[in-house]
Motif scaffolding. Sequence first.
Motif, PDB file in Angstrom:
ATOM      1  N   GLN A  68       1.420   0.914  -4.473  1.00 47.68           N
ATOM      2  CA  GLN A  68       0.204   1.840  -4.659  1.00 47.68           C
ATOM      3  C   GLN A  68       0.570   3.409  -4.885  1.00 47.68           C
ATOM      4  O   GLN A  68      -0.078   4.015  -5.409  1.00 47.68           O
ATOM      5  CB  GLN A  68      -0.721   1.757  -3.571  1.00 47.68           C
ATOM      6  N   ARG A  96       0.861  -1.137   0.040  1.00 41.80           N
ATOM      7  CA  ARG A  96       0.058  -0.135   0.015  1.00 41.80           C
ATOM      8  C   ARG A  96       0.779   1.227   0.345  1.00 41.80           C
ATOM      9  O   ARG A  96       0.503   2.309  -0.537  1.00 41.80           O
ATOM     10  CB  ARG A  96      -0.760   0.189   1.220  1.00 41.80           C
ATOM     11  N   VAL A 144      -3.812   0.897  -9.604  1.00 40.20           N
ATOM     12  CA  VAL A 144      -2.783  -0.109  -9.355  1.00 40.20           C
ATOM     13  C   VAL A 144      -3.279  -1.588  -9.963  1.00 40.20           C
ATOM     14  O   VAL A 144      -2.427  -2.461 -10.117  1.00 40.20           O
ATOM     15  CB  VAL A 144      -2.553  -0.196  -7.774  1.00 40.20           C
TER      16      VAL A 144
END
Length: 347
Positions: free
Chosen positions: A127, A123, A137
């Motif tokens: 991302q 993340r 993504v």
Amino acid sequence: MDVKGRSSISVCNDTDILQNDEDLDLRRGPWTVEEDLTLINYIANHGEGRWNSLARCAGLKRTGKSCRLRWLNYLRPDVRRGNITLEEQLLILELHSRWGNRWSKIAQHLPGRTDNEIKNYWRTRVQKHAKQLKCDVNSKQFKDTMRYLWMPRLVERIQAASASASVSVSSSVTGTGPSPVPSTTGITASSHHHHLFNNHNNNNNSGFRSSGQFVLPKTSIGNDFGGSQVTPSYTPDNSSTAASSDSFGTPVSDLTDYYSAIPINNNHPNPDNYFQAGYGGGGQVGNYSESMTSPAAAGYYNPGLDFQAMDQININNWMDSDDASDSLWNVEDIWFLQPHHLNTTNI
DNA sequence: AAGTCTTTCAACCGCAGCACA
DNA sequence: TTGTGCTGCGGTTGAAAGACT
């Protein structure tokens, strides 16, 4: 009865039965040192599992869930802390491309890493880059960028780092004791990828071996792909062959298969070297490639672009950067996502 | 130095699946 | 078969630390 835990019965012993809600006013938030010690000591004496009763019996004003999470993600002795290494990054990308957000499953193949850590890595790093590149993504563009640019670069970085490390330590390494190799250089230059994805012959030892090789655990790839597409040739027997070779050996995944399927005379230099070196040299196209368009065939690589020069800059950036992943993203990635390029793909 | 913004990561939440009575 | 409790998973949040102005 989750965090607010409304269980009204304590089962530690029969004389200590009913407690009202006030007594069970559960703690939340960061764990204190005292709580950590309590949990560690209790598990040392009684083992883990049965988390709810463990929490009560240990005298922790926490939910069983919270105790479990704290133990598994932080207190467990074999939790591996610190930066995600290049090898681990590559493995995460590889496994995520195969399994998606199956963090727990991915974590099983990274010894000492927790699903939470891997999830956070994805993340915060991956991302983030998708956001910088202004694409989703989960989009095909981004996934292709990862496959054809980021992952090959990671392999190159690993190769470069291990090559330099081998120069500096080769005269002093005898193969016993703790590895002297920095965490980002845990594989040998000549057979790096193979060691990374290899189940190897050592059944229960994983991680960075004294020889500087990164070895996956016994339950790792090759033994545990379940129903997914796994080339049967990816076995410890095969690994021993390739491990002593400059080749990366047998194909181990859909992605590596796909790499090997890309014509080596395209104008994408670093992946070229990497493909020519035999990464996924089996030449088989895996299941995953069914959903992908060959970058070479679809005109992904513009012959007019000087990728050699661009990648030289990239390599220089890698060597200067503290963040292994950030520097892997650059103008090339942006070009990769340009409309003129995307027009040639079948999104 | 102080305030603000950004990033990281530990922890929480809700849900699904499983075991067992 | 059904209800209950437990465990594990993936998504999300928020506090703390670091970077920036």
